[in-house]
Design a protein around this motif. Structure first.
Motif, PDB file in Angstrom:
ATOM      1  N   UNK B  86      21.735 -23.321  -5.072  1.00 19.96           N
ATOM      2  CA  UNK B  86      22.502 -22.376  -4.506  1.00 19.96           C
ATOM      3  C   UNK B  86      22.173 -21.070  -5.530  1.00 19.96           C
ATOM      4  N   UNK B  87      22.112 -19.820  -4.920  1.00 16.55           N
ATOM      5  CA  UNK B  87      21.825 -18.659  -5.692  1.00 16.55           C
ATOM      6  C   UNK B  87      22.859 -18.358  -6.817  1.00 16.55           C
ATOM      7  N   UNK B  88      24.096 -18.408  -6.544  1.00 13.31           N
ATOM      8  CA  UNK B  88      24.961 -18.112  -7.602  1.00 13.31           C
ATOM      9  C   UNK B  88      25.031 -19.010  -8.847  1.00 13.31           C
ATOM     10  N   UNK B  89      24.731 -20.487  -8.555  1.00 20.75           N
ATOM     11  CA  UNK B  89      24.438 -21.368  -9.674  1.00 20.75           C
ATOM     12  C   UNK B  89      23.136 -20.869 -10.301  1.00 20.75           C
ATOM     13  N   UNK B  90      22.169 -20.749  -9.475  1.00 18.37           N
ATOM     14  CA  UNK B  90      20.752 -20.474 -10.270  1.00 18.37           C
ATOM     15  C   UNK B  90      20.888 -19.284 -11.373  1.00 18.37           C
ATOM     16  N   UNK B  91      21.715 -18.447 -10.853  1.00 15.97           N
ATOM     17  CA  UNK B  91      21.822 -16.982 -11.507  1.00 15.97           C
ATOM     18  C   UNK B  91      22.610 -17.221 -13.008  1.00 15.97           C
ATOM     19  N   UNK B  92      23.438 -18.035 -12.943  1.00 14.97           N
ATOM     20  CA  UNK B  92      24.279 -18.004 -14.100  1.00 14.97           C
ATOM     21  C   UNK B  92      23.788 -19.215 -15.084  1.00 14.97           C
ATOM     22  N   UNK B  93      23.341 -20.281 -14.418  1.00 12.17           N
ATOM     23  CA  UNK B  93      22.556 -21.311 -15.315  1.00 12.17           C
ATOM     24  C   UNK B  93      21.237 -20.812 -15.835  1.00 12.17           C
ATOM     25  N   UNK B  94      20.655 -19.881 -15.193  1.00 10.46           N
ATOM     26  CA  UNK B  94      19.329 -19.464 -15.654  1.00 10.46           C
ATOM     27  C   UNK B  94      19.422 -18.438 -16.904  1.00 10.46           C
ATOM     28  N   UNK B  95      20.588 -17.418 -16.539  1.00 10.09           N
ATOM     29  CA  UNK B  95      20.884 -16.708 -17.786  1.00 10.09           C
ATOM     30  C   UNK B  95      21.259 -17.489 -18.773  1.00 10.09           C
ATOM     31  N   UNK B  96      21.981 -18.659 -18.680  1.00 11.57           N
ATOM     32  CA  UNK B  96      22.112 -19.385 -19.961  1.00 11.57           C
ATOM     33  C   UNK B  96      20.975 -20.103 -20.567  1.00 11.57           C
ATOM     34  N   UNK B  97      20.252 -20.540 -19.775  1.00  9.45           N
ATOM     35  CA  UNK B  97      18.798 -21.247 -20.214  1.00  9.45           C
ATOM     36  C   UNK B  97      17.928 -20.047 -21.170  1.00  9.45           C
ATOM     37  N   UNK B  98      18.046 -18.847 -20.504  1.00 14.84           N
ATOM     38  CA  UNK B  98      17.138 -17.854 -21.240  1.00 14.84           C
ATOM     39  C   UNK B  98      17.806 -17.561 -22.455  1.00 14.84           C
ATOM     40  N   UNK B  99      19.125 -17.646 -22.510  1.00 14.07           N
ATOM     41  CA  UNK B  99      20.159 -17.242 -23.891  1.00 14.07           C
ATOM     42  C   UNK B  99      19.811 -18.160 -24.701  1.00 14.07           C
ATOM     43  N   UNK B 100      19.374 -19.418 -24.292  1.00 12.03           N
ATOM     44  CA  UNK B 100      19.286 -20.643 -25.236  1.00 12.03           C
ATOM     45  C   UNK B 100      18.025 -20.390 -25.967  1.00 12.03           C
ATOM     46  N   UNK B 101      16.986 -19.911 -25.194  1.00 12.27           N
ATOM     47  CA  UNK B 101      15.697 -19.797 -25.916  1.00 12.27           C
ATOM     48  C   UNK B 101      15.974 -18.811 -27.123  1.00 12.27           C
ATOM     49  N   UNK B 102      16.585 -17.889 -27.112  1.00 10.65           N
ATOM     50  CA  UNK B 102      16.723 -17.049 -28.402  1.00 10.65           C
ATOM     51  C   UNK B 102      18.105 -17.320 -29.365  1.00 10.65           C
TER      52      UNK B 102
END
Ligand SMILES: Cc1cc2nc3c(=O)[nH]c(=O)nc-3n(C[C@H](O)[C@H](O)[C@H](O)COP(=O)(O)OP(=O)(O)OC[C@H]3O[C@@H](n4cnc5c(N)ncnc54)[C@H](O)[C@@H]3O)c2cc1C
Ligand SMILES: [Zn+2]
Lengths: 107, 415
Positions: B86-102
């Motif tokens: 679902x789009x709302x999940x992808x948005x918040x989990x992808x935000x999190x994954x991207x923040x994990x990178x840095x």
């Protein structure tokens, strides 16, 4: 492992024979119910820390639904009784009180 | 606060490491804060961090009944991915994954984020169709995933048995930038950064009551006294139901046990994360060489942090079928955490019926991966008294409105 006595066939069944069915004694909201009442019936749960009434099915046994009175903070089982009861019977309440004198009571 | 870098380590090495200061302060609670956060797990600490960093709110206390990160944050199997449907999940989990990178750089603490790749096996036709659909959805959401063939699965994980008798491997959903991180370090890194901003992290301080005045939250009662608050955020995972009861409302949450275990350490044999959701088991190898293994959650309410033995057995049995090579390994440790499950298996980031009081819960079996994104979105909600685009779909009202985010993200399988 949780062991519950099935009130229909009297068997002490362990968890692998049983299927959990969530909070017991929920009353279905009727056709005139408000959105809030229906939401509460559908989704809101008591989730108590302590005494809990819960539906179980003797899935790999007689197949019938029953209700267990349990403690969620210790996994102690107080009693089990038939699903036809619309509220916990008096002897079940007594069994809980005996173990939990400061229990706030049923509902 | 002393920065961690090569020069500092060299200098301290020469001084027998006597010059390191405490990573975070342990102050006495003040009588009042602008924002009080209950729960020093990853989500509570990340919320505090972003309240300071993104919104300039630093008169903040994080109250923890036990020790920092001692809840599910320190008990999970640390899988990080964002390949949701679902789009709302992808948005918040992808935000999190991207923040994990840095994150290691942002917090100046090595959280050992290891984007080694997460593979979700398709072991029935039904599951395969589901993952093909998710891969298409992810392409539209801008989340990089692909559906890979059994041959590619075997190439990435040579020890796998793709011709299992019951559940042959028909392919897999592969997210190359998914992976794992060090759970304690995530909590420590945020705690240190929050302490640096002047926030108070108060351990051994259990909230036992919530007060309101004039229809608004005004204070919490704790085992270390009464603490006033302008705003209150409840971020206590499995204990959300208890805190909600103190605040006078109910949540669509039930608390159940989820378990994990690790094997004896062995030589490197698995350099990606593998999840087998049909058979309820997942596995990765830690830097110490232990296989980190998890499975399904129990089906009944429980606060004891002990789960059912037969679930461990089922998990191990399932993994032995897919990875016959691990059949003779011994398990070293096993533990449980109490996870907060919602009806649609998606989290809640929301205002509550009590003005000034907010909840962040319902992450269930899969919230470690979400910590930075959740903290970001929750800080926005608390600071503005209104959700931003990341949190808005996850409000409590979705249950009344039938606007579910039906992910089954936590459908009995942890991740
Ligand atoms: C075995 C297991 C495996 C998991 N595997 C994964 C995985 O691989 N990937 C993934 O993404 N997620 C996974 N999860 C889920 C993940 O761990 C959680 O979703 C996440 O850690 C929740 O973080 P939190 O900060 O909300 O809660 P927690 O870390 O539990 O923090 C809540 C804190 O609140 C405190 N608290 C409670 N009541 C009070 C009170 N009255 N007063 C003060 N403090 C209080 C608790 O002590 C606790 O420290 C797993 C969970 C478990 C149990
Ligand atoms: Zn029976």
């Amino acid at each position: 492992m949780l062991i519950l006595t099935c009130p229909y066939c009297g068997i002490q069944a362990d968890e692998t024979e049983l299927a959990p069915g969530g909070e017991a004694h929920l009353k279905r909201a009727g056709p005139d119910a408000s959105d809030a009442e229906f939401e509460a019936y559908m989704f809101e749960r008591r989730n108590p820390y302590g005494v809990h009434f819960e539906r179980w099915r003797h899935a790999a046994g007689c197949g019938k639904w029953f209700i267990a009175a349990r403690a969620t903070d210790t996994l102690e089982v107080f009693a089990t009784y038939k699903a036809q009861c619309t509220a916990p019977p008096a002897d079940v309440i007594r069994a809980i009180r005996a173990r939990r004198p400061d229990w706030e009571g049923w509902k | 606060m002393k920065r961690y870098n090569a020069l500092a380590i060299l200098r301290e090495g020469l001084r027998l490491h006597r010059g390191w200061p405490r990573a975070w302060a342990s102050p006495e609670p003040k009588s009042e804060y602008d924002v009080v956060i209950v729960g020093a797990g990853g989500h509570g600490l990340a919320t505090a961090y972003y309240l300071g960093r993104n919104h300039g709110i630093t008169n903040v206390a994080v109250l923890e009944k036990g020790w920092l990160g001692g809840g599910n944050t320190g008990r999970n199997t640390t899988i990080i991915r964002s390949n949701y449907l679902q789009d709302p999940s992808a948005a918040i989990y992808e935000k999190a994954r991207a923040l994990y990178e840095t994150m290691s750089r942002d917090l100046n603490l090595n959280v050992m984020f290891s984007p080694r790749g997460v593979m979700m096996l398709a072991q029935t036709e039904h599951e395969k169709r589901g993952y093909l659909r998710t891969a298409e959805a992810n392409a539209l959401q801008g989340v990089e995933t692909e559906f890979i063939s059994p041959a590619r699965v075997k190439e990435l994980v040579p020890m796998i048995n793709i011709e299992g008798p019951r559940y042959p491997v028909l392919g897999a959903l592969w997210q190359a930038r998914g992976g794992t991180a060090r759970h304690d370090a995530v909590a420590w890194g945020y705690a240190r950064a929050c302490s640096d901003m002047g926030m108070h992290i108060i351990q051994q301080c259990e909230v036992i009551g919530i007060e309101h005045r004039g229809g608004r939250v005004s204070a919490v009662n704790t085992t270390r006294g009464r603490i006033g608050c302008g705003k209150l955020a409840l971020i206590v995972a499995g204990h959300s139901g208890r805190l909600a009861e103190m605040a006078g409302f109910r949540l669509p949450i039930e608390s159940v046990a989820l378990q994990a275990m690790v094997s004896e350490p062995i030589k490197p044999m698995l350099d990606v994360v593998v999840m087998a959701n049909t058979v309820h088991g997942y596995i990765s190898q830690s830097d110490k060489g232990e296989l980190v293994i998890g499975g399904g959650a129990d089906g009944y309410n429980n606060y004891t942090q002990r789960g059912s033995f037969h679930h461990i057995e089922e998990t191990v049995r399932a993994l032995c079928e897919t990875f016959p090579a691990i059949g003779r390994l011994r398990m070293m440790r096993q533990w449980g955490g109490i996870v907060d499950m919602t009806g649609d298996r998606s989290p809640i980031l929301s205002k509550t019926p009590l003005p000034g009081c907010y909840v962040n819960c319902g992450w269930g079996t899969g919230g470690f991966k979400a910590i930075p994104g959740s903290g970001w979105a929750m800080a926005e909600l608390v600071a503005n008294d209104a959700p931003g685009p990341l949190a808005a779909p996850f409000s409590l009202s979705r249950f009344r409105e039938g606007r579910f985010i039906d992910e089954s993200v936590a459908a009995g399988v942890a991740h």
